[in-house]
Scaffold this active site. Structure first.
Site, PDB file in Angstrom:
ATOM      1  N   SER A 128       0.888  -1.101  -0.046  1.00  0.00           N
ATOM      2  CA  SER A 128      -0.053  -0.069   0.190  1.00  0.00           C
ATOM      3  C   SER A 128       0.873   1.195  -0.163  1.00  0.00           C
ATOM      4  CB  SER A 128      -0.937   0.056   1.297  1.00  0.00           C
ATOM      5  OG  SER A 128      -1.797   0.925   1.354  1.00  0.00           O
ATOM      6  N   ARG A 154      -5.298   3.011  -0.987  1.00  0.00           N
ATOM      7  CA  ARG A 154      -6.698   3.191  -0.344  1.00  0.00           C
ATOM      8  C   ARG A 154      -7.745   2.675  -1.167  1.00  0.00           C
ATOM      9  NH1 ARG A 154      -8.513   9.186   1.478  1.00  0.00           N
ATOM     10  NH2 ARG A 154      -8.874   9.339  -0.590  1.00  0.00           N
ATOM     11  N   VAL A 208      -7.789   3.592  10.371  1.00  0.00           N
ATOM     12  CA  VAL A 208      -6.456   3.937   9.450  1.00  0.00           C
ATOM     13  C   VAL A 208      -6.840   4.370   8.106  1.00  0.00           C
ATOM     14  CG1 VAL A 208      -5.239   2.353  10.578  1.00  0.00           C
ATOM     15  CG2 VAL A 208      -6.533   1.440   8.768  1.00  0.00           C
ATOM     16  N   GLU A 209      -5.858   4.727   7.545  1.00  0.00           N
ATOM     17  CA  GLU A 209      -6.037   5.398   6.179  1.00  0.00           C
ATOM     18  C   GLU A 209      -6.892   6.426   5.936  1.00  0.00           C
ATOM     19  OE1 GLU A 209      -5.548   2.876   2.881  1.00  0.00           O
ATOM     20  OE2 GLU A 209      -3.426   1.931   3.481  1.00  0.00           O
ATOM     21  N   GLY A 210      -7.147   7.287   7.027  1.00  0.00           N
ATOM     22  CA  GLY A 210      -8.316   8.190   7.079  1.00  0.00           C
ATOM     23  C   GLY A 210      -9.319   7.775   7.892  1.00  0.00           C
TER      24      GLY A 210
END
Ligand SMILES: Cc1cc2nc3c(=O)[nH]c(=O)nc-3n(C[C@H](O)[C@H](O)[C@H](O)COP(=O)(O)OP(=O)(O)OC[C@H]3O[C@@H](n4cnc5c(N)ncnc54)[C@H](O)[C@@H]3O)c2cc1C
Length: 826
Positions: free
Chosen positions: A209, A377, A499-501
């Site tokens: 990622s 994402r 996570v990731e936003g």
């Protein structure tokens, strides 16, 4: 007269509906005006005045220079004053990535044929072989209970297997020794792994990622690429990426971690480098990483690089064995036990060449991160959520058929069926979204808004599904142990949410916030004209964007009313789509026009304040998201060959999303700050009331039946997950018990009917079966089959128990002493 008035209205509606150019409007108004003047018999003076007024307006509308002077330029000045200033990081975040189908949905006129003609994403033979070979093997090696309870890590042989087989280099091209998989292939691997073990999936997800490999591929120097990519591909380096710090979580651009450009000694030589000080937390794979991707703010007080003092966010690759790097301690994220922990450094000197891309990229880190965010994402968390949900669909359906209460398989009790049907339909929609989104990445898109939609909605749906599944499993889901296949999933689902936003921020700030600027056909052009361009160029660009914007808004408003009054009858739907789903396309076209109009009016009414009105923008984002999910579902139905057996899943999912979109619009209108505008909007968007209803119970029943019935539809719905073979694994036993239960139902029916008719005495389970065999109601073979099923059923309903001390001494020793995070740094 009346019919003439209607005719005039019809012409005006048609002009707006089809977005006629200004000169066509002018010509039409001229003809209609002249005709009205004749019909009404105005005098010469009146005619002269009206003609003069018309000519003045038409000239202003048609002649660019005049229009700009009288209309666009004054508006541009006001707009410049009203438009809030954007920080560089905000600007880079908004401009990052690309727009795709989201822009169509924002336009009010989605081009369905284009979507349906987008090639169906397919796995290559090599990717399929990898899924059937090494991925299956990795899954077989992963015993989730042992990983999460005994080892607190993947077993060493599994780590090695992942490295040897190239799992950490799926996105690295073959020329660097990676697997060079497509986004779809990468996603299929993550999906299968996550259907088996969260720790396994996360361990593989992270290097593939946003992190060192992705950044190197886009920005690395040749030297960096040639050195690191082959090592990353072969697992010789374990990467992590450290952005988050205690003070900067969601507001990642505000990281306090910093570097100072200076000279120092590196390997015995004077070297231009940076002294780095950082304090990071929550870093996945951090505790075992050999290569730390680090984000920090770089300063150059002595101007050694010849530019500004504050260079901005910068990304560098730090070897974790560099003196001064503190790394290795772990967090315990909800028993998911993938490697995750803090790391820090105080004035660690490293060469400037360690900046990803070299010194040229000093200060460009935020842009690099934002540009690379979308691909990862789009895949990691959406896909792992789909893998988990497919696995839940399979086990929950099976368990609901094996487990009986009140002499009925619980899945056939309506209350349970309701939850099970939701899981099944969500699994279908989520898979559709996974495939379409990965397909977009494979087409070269870096879909920033779509990736946020996929991330938010897939993780939220996975959370809903695991909650439903827990309810269906009852105590079986609660008591942890090797025989619980749902509890760990329930525990770890908030990790994906965070996570990731983090999801609240993603929904309320990013989806509509970024979408309104990026996907809107004109807003970004207007903003650029106001903030970046000057003089004549700004005036022309703003004028062009603004006049097109007005036409766009007017057209969408009229289209929304027309679709509302005609119940979407004339809304566009692709002729190439299946007749049984064509009306759904029309409904989305209607929603798209309504949404585009509502978005424009909201921006006009609230201006910059809309950014802070997160409850409103969150709901607007929901409408956009629901249209995206429906589009994916409809395309999936086509791509899979219009399988009628799957139609209930399509229908439930589409009706549910369509209804949610409508409710979100309703909520926006109910909370709209300008009440009179809200009333006008309601008349425009819902002139005959709100048309969409939630899914029917009968559809929900059909969806649940797919999860409860062995067969092709169930297999298709859960395709691509790991299916443990044999009875060594609890879910393997469950599957065998499920098939045995279904096979034994006719036998059970026989002795139930015999009891009913009085031929057989009513007794409990085993006694009834024995009696049935003795009295010849069932054959000895049937009795043996029934006994085997019973043994399996008993194993399925069994839950684990443990010694009273739960092996406390051993696990405490393993966990070690806990200490407040960063106590050391403090
Ligand atoms: C298990 C795990 C693994 C992780 N892995 C990594 C990693 O490998 N590398 C890395 O750099 N980071 C990693 N992170 C960090 C992760 O990205 C952050 O946790 C995340 O950005 C949120 O920050 P926070 O936890 O400090 O929450 P906060 O920022 O404190 O947010 C708290 C809440 O406020 C909401 N919120 C914040 N701002 C807004 C806003 N403007 N509008 C609306 N709501 C808002 C958030 O949505 C959230 O619900 C990981 C985190 C965890 C828990």
């Amino acid at each position: 007269m009346l019919s003439f008035a209607f005719g005039t209205l019809a012409v005006l509606v048609l002009l707006a509906y089809f977005r006629a150019p200004v000169f066509v409007w002018s010509a039409a108004v001229a003809v209609m005006g002249a005709t009205w003047a004749t019909v009404l018999g105005f005098g010469a003076v009146t005619n002269f005045v009206l003609a003069a007024v018309f000519l003045a307006i038409a000239a202003a509308a048609n002649l660019s220079a005049l229009r700009r002077m009288l209309f666009s330029d004054p508006l541009l000045s006001i707009y410049r004053r009203l438009l809030p200033d954007m920080s560089q990081t905000e600007k880079e975040a908004i401009e990052a990535g690309t727009v795709w189908w989201d822009a169509d949905l924002f336009s009010g006129r989605p081009d369905w044929e284009r979507l349906l003609h987008t090639p169906t994403p397919r796995l290559s033979a090599e990717e399929q072989a990898f899924l059937d070979g090494p991925v299956d093997e990795a899954c077989a090696m992963a015993n989730d209970w042992e990983i999460t309870h005994k080892h607190y890590d993947l077993p060493p042989q599994l780590w090695q297997f992942l490295k040897d087989k190239g799992f950490f280099g799926m996105i690295i091209p073959k020329k660097y020794g990676g697997l060079g998989f497509s986004a779809l292939g990468h996603s299929a691997v993550v999906m299968k792994l996550s259907s088996r073990s969260n720790a396994l999936a996360v361990t593989v997800m992270v290097p593939n990622s946003l992190g060192p490999a992705e950044l190197l591929l886009h920005y690395g120097t040749e030297e960096q690429k040639n050195h690191y990519l082959p090592r990353l591909a072969r697992g010789l380096e374990i990467p992590c990426f450290a952005l988050t710090s205690p003070e900067a979580g969601s507001d990642a651009a505000s990281i306090p971690d910093f570097g100072v450009v200076c000279k120092g000694t590196w390997q015995g030589k004077e070297t231009l480098g940076m002294r780095l000080t950082w304090d990071k937390r929550y870093i996945t794979l951090g505790p075992v990483a050999s290569l730390l991707g680090l984000a920090f703010r770089l300063y150059d007080p002595e101007r050694l690089l010849g530019g500004k003092e504050d260079l901005g966010i910068t990304c560098a690759l730090i070897q974790t064995n560099t003196p001064g790097v503190n790394i290795g301690r772990r967090h315990l994220p909800l028993n998911a036990v993938f490697q995750n922990g803090p790391n820090s450094g105080n004035e660690v000197f490293v060469p400037l060449d360690w900046i990803i891309g070299g010194r040229e990229y000093a200060g460009k880190g935020w842009k690099m991160l934002m540009n690379c965010l979308a691909a990862g994402r789009s895949i990691s968390l959406p896909t792992s959520s789909v893998g988990g949900t497919k696995a839940l669909t399979r086990v929950t359906g099976a368990y609901a058929r094996v487990r009986s209460q009140f002499r009925t398989p619980i899945g056939k009790l309506e209350g349970v069926e309701e939850a099970l049907g939701r899981i099944a339909a969500n699994a279908y929609m989520m898979e559709a979204t996974r495939v379409m989104t990965a397909g977009a990445v494979d087409l070269g898109e870096k879909p920033s808004v779509i990736s946020a939609i996929a991330k938010y909605h897939m993780t939220e749906r996975a959370r809903d599904c695991v909650n439903d599944s827990m309810d269906i499993h009852g105590g079986k889901g609660i008591c942890l142990g090797p025989n619980n296949w749902v509890g760990r999933g329930y525990q770890v689902v908030p990790v994906a949410i965070t996570v990731e936003g983090a999801n609240i921020l993603t929904r309320t700030l990013i989806i509509f916030g970024q979408g309104a600027i990026r996907c809107h056909p004109y807003v970004l052009r207007e903003m650029r004209a106001a903030k970046e361009l000057k003089g004549e160029e700004a005036s022309r660009e703003f004028d062009d964007a603004l006049t097109s914007h007005i036409g766009h808004t007017l057209s969408n408003g009229v289209r929304a009313v027309v679709h509302g009054l005609t119940r979407s009858m004339f809304a566009s739907a692709p002729l190439s789509a299946a007749p049984e789903t064509r009306h759904y396309y029309r409904h989305v076209t209607r929603l798209s026009a309504a949404f585009a109009f509502l978005a424009d009016v909201s921006m006009l009414a609230m201006g910059g304040a809309l950014k802070r009105k997160e409850k409103i923008s969150g709901r607007l984002g929901d409408v956009l998201s629901m249209m995206y999910l429906v589009s994916a579902t409809l395309k999936h139905y086509e791509d899979q060959g219009r399988l009628k057996a799957d139609l209930p899943l399509v229908r439930w999912a589409v009706r549910d999303a369509r209804y949610s979109a409508q409710q979100a619009i309703d909520q926006v209108l109910s909370n709209f700050p300008v009440k009179s505008l809200a009333t006008l909007l309601r008349w425009t968007l819902f002139p005959l009331g709100m048309p969409f209803r939630p899914p029917l119970d009968s559809r929900n029943h059909e969806c649940a039946s797919i999860a409860l019935e062995p067969g092709a539809a169930r297999d298709r719905l859960t395709a691509g997950i790991y299916l443990p073979q044999g009875e060594a694994d609890a879910t393997g036993v469950l599957e065998t018990a499920f098939l045995a239960t279904v096979a034994c139902e006719p036998i059970e029916r026989k002795f139930r009917e015999a009891v009913k008719s009085g031929a057989l005495q009513q007794r409990g389970g085993a006694d009834s079966a024995l009696l049935a065999r003795e009295q010849g109601v069932i054959t000895p073979e049937e009795y043996a089959q029934w006994q085997k099923k019973e043994a399996l059923r008993k194993r399925v309903i069994l839950v684990d128990d443990f010694p009273q001390d739960f092996g406390r001494a051993e696990s405490m020793e393993k966990l070690g002493e806990s200490r407040p995070v960063h106590a050391k740094a403090a």
